[in-house]
Design an enzyme around this catalytic site. Structure first.
Site, short mmCIF file in Angstrom:
data_model
loop_
_atom_site.label_atom_id
_atom_site.label_comp_id
_atom_site.label_asym_id
_atom_site.label_seq_id
_atom_site.Cartn_x
_atom_site.Cartn_y
_atom_site.Cartn_z
N TYR A 1 -9.99 2.35 11.14
CA TYR A 1 -10.43 3.66 11.64
C TYR A 1 -11.61 3.48 12.59
CZ TYR A 1 -11.81 8.51 11.75
OH TYR A 1 -12.14 9.75 12.19
N SER B 1 1.63 8.27 1.97
CA SER B 1 1.05 6.99 2.40
C SER B 1 1.63 6.54 3.74
CB SER B 1 1.37 5.88 1.40
OG SER B 1 0.83 6.16 0.14
N THR C 1 -3.64 11.80 3.52
CA THR C 1 -3.06 10.93 2.48
C THR C 1 -4.04 10.92 1.31
OG1 THR C 1 -4.25 9.01 3.29
CG2 THR C 1 -2.06 9.36 4.23
N GLY D 1 0.75 -1.27 0.00
CA GLY D 1 0.00 0.00 0.00
C GLY D 1 0.77 1.30 0.00
N TYR E 1 -17.88 8.84 6.32
CA TYR E 1 -16.98 7.70 6.12
C TYR E 1 -17.67 6.61 5.30
CZ TYR E 1 -12.66 5.26 7.23
OH TYR E 1 -11.45 4.64 7.16
N SER F 1 -12.91 2.81 -1.47
CA SER F 1 -14.36 2.75 -1.50
C SER F 1 -14.85 3.18 -2.87
CB SER F 1 -14.97 3.67 -0.44
OG SER F 1 -16.34 3.86 -0.73
P1 NAI Z 1 -3.09 5.67 0.53
O1 NAI Z 1 -4.05 6.12 -0.51
O2 NAI Z 1 -1.71 6.20 0.48
O3 NAI Z 1 -3.04 4.06 0.59
C1 NAI Z 1 -4.08 3.22 0.17
C2 NAI Z 1 -3.43 2.12 -0.66
O4 NAI Z 1 -4.34 1.07 -1.02
C3 NAI Z 1 -2.83 2.66 -1.97
O5 NAI Z 1 -1.44 2.40 -2.02
C4 NAI Z 1 -3.57 1.88 -3.02
O6 NAI Z 1 -2.84 1.67 -4.22
C5 NAI Z 1 -3.88 0.58 -2.26
N1 NAI Z 1 -4.86 -0.25 -2.95
C6 NAI Z 1 -6.11 0.11 -3.35
N2 NAI Z 1 -6.68 -0.89 -4.03
C7 NAI Z 1 -5.79 -1.92 -4.04
C8 NAI Z 1 -5.80 -3.23 -4.61
N3 NAI Z 1 -6.84 -3.71 -5.29
N4 NAI Z 1 -4.70 -4.02 -4.44
C9 NAI Z 1 -3.61 -3.57 -3.77
N5 NAI Z 1 -3.56 -2.33 -3.22
C10 NAI Z 1 -4.63 -1.52 -3.36
O7 NAI Z 1 -3.77 6.11 1.93
P2 NAI Z 1 -3.46 5.74 3.45
O8 NAI Z 1 -4.20 6.74 4.24
O9 NAI Z 1 -2.02 5.60 3.69
O10 NAI Z 1 -4.22 4.37 3.66
C11 NAI Z 1 -3.65 3.22 4.20
C12 NAI Z 1 -4.60 2.53 5.16
O11 NAI Z 1 -4.76 3.34 6.33
C13 NAI Z 1 -6.00 2.28 4.60
O12 NAI Z 1 -6.47 1.03 5.07
C14 NAI Z 1 -6.79 3.39 5.27
O13 NAI Z 1 -8.17 3.11 5.33
C15 NAI Z 1 -6.13 3.39 6.63
N6 NAI Z 1 -6.41 4.57 7.46
C16 NAI Z 1 -6.18 5.81 6.95
C17 NAI Z 1 -6.49 6.92 7.70
C18 NAI Z 1 -6.33 8.29 7.10
O14 NAI Z 1 -6.93 9.23 7.65
N7 NAI Z 1 -5.55 8.46 6.07
C19 NAI Z 1 -7.04 6.82 9.07
C20 NAI Z 1 -7.18 5.45 9.53
C21 NAI Z 1 -6.89 4.38 8.73
#
Ligand code: NAI
Length: 270
Positions: A150, A20, A199, A14, A160, A98
């Site tokens: 979250y 990220s 992010t 990810g 959300y 989503s």
């Molecule tokens: P991000 O957008 O940098 O990371 C999300 C990642 O999921 C991306 O690298 C994307 O390419 C990957 N992804 C999506 N579909 C995919 C697939 N089919 N196969 C493989 N990878 C796939 O954003 P972030 O915020 O770093 O998100 C990481 C995690 O943290 C997520 O689970 C998010 O829900 C969680 N999170 C984020 C918060 C925030 O406020 N940013 C708060 C709490 C949890």
């Protein structure tokens, strides 16, 4: 630098760009002495940013895998084991998406085909990852798996949307698979429930800036940053957390247990 992960080998899912949480976690794990494999969906890798991260992390291999494709996952684990010359000690699942939010559909109007994909990518994908590792016996004894979640899994945060349900399912898979993997190989499976963090995925939530400012005022320590989250991940991957499993661990500056703060009261009285 504490060498917390010296000699450990891990897969980071990810890392899309420098914002990220997975990107920051890869940097923190490398700094703590780990060897890494980086992975993301093929479409996310096309932009090529991850090569920068790979170079920073000792030329870590970048292996594409769509997390809902079992063949991709099998290949990812097989190639990782080949690269490491053995089993894997930790995995970060940092994946969320989503389709209904992307298409601008409100929670009360969701499209169920999109919803199924959302649940598969954001939650059941953890099952898919663990199942692949299980079938290949890819994880070492006492390995640690962390997924990011979250607090909308426990409480309502209207915008959300369907991700609240996805996170509730993700936390449930964490407990259920954690049980089986604990018994089989003392593998730990936990979620970290992180503060709102700016992010690409985070900014997709409507009204995100207001959301983040509110959480900041509602948390005695303030919001936890992406870097803080990365450091907490390294702790959970380390042997110092070897008896922690099946937990949802709040990493939110105290937000989850705060009823109200003076700052918020002052704001309401204005
Ligand atoms: P991000 O957008 O940098 O990371 C999300 C990642 O999921 C991306 O690298 C994307 O390419 C990957 N992804 C999506 N579909 C995919 C697939 N089919 N196969 C493989 N990878 C796939 O954003 P972030 O915020 O770093 O998100 C990481 C995690 O943290 C997520 O689970 C998010 O829900 C969680 N999170 C984020 C918060 C925030 O406020 N940013 C708060 C709490 C949890």
């Amino acid at each position: 630098m504490y060498n917390l992960l010296k000699g450990k080998k891990g897969i980071i899912f990810g890392a899309l760009n420098e914002q990220s949480i997975a990107w920051k976690t890869a940097q923190a794990c490398y700094r703590e002495g780990a060897q890494l494999v980086l992975t993301n969906a093929p479409i996310a890798l096309r932009m090529g940013e991850i090569n920068k991260l790979s170079a920073e992390c000792g030329n870590a291999p970048v292996i594409p895998a769509d997390v809902v494709n079992m063949d991709d996952l099998k290949k990812l684990f097989e190639e990782s084991m080949k690269h490491f010359g053995g089993g894997i000690d930790f995995i970060l699942h940092s994946i969320g998406m989503s389709l209904n939010v992307r298409k601008g559909k409100a929670y009360t109007e969701i499209d169920y085909n999109f919803n199924q994909k959302t649940l598969d990518i954001s939650a059941m994908s953890l099952h898919r990852v663990l199942r692949t590792a299980w079938d290949l016996d890819a994880l070492n004894e006492g390995a640690s798996v962390v997924a990011l979640t979250y607090i909308a899994a426990q409480r309502v945060f209207p915008d959300y949307n369907e991700m609240a349900d996805a996170k509730a399912l993700l936390e449930s898979v964490t407990r259920s698979f954690g049980y089986y993997y604990g018994i089989k190989k003392k593998v730990r499976v936990n979620t970290i429930s992180q503060s709102p963090t700016k992010t690409t995925a985070g900014s997709g939530v409507k009204g995100f800036d207001g959301f983040m400012a509110y959480a900041e005022k509602m948390s005695p320590l303030g919001n936890a940053s992406g870097e803080d989250c990365a450091n907490y991940c390294t702790l959970l991957f380390s042997d110092y957390a070897k008896m922690v499993t099946m937990q949802n661990l709040f990493h939110d500056g105290g937000f989850s247990f705060t009823g109200v703060t003076q700052q918020v009261i002052d704001q309401m009285e204005k």
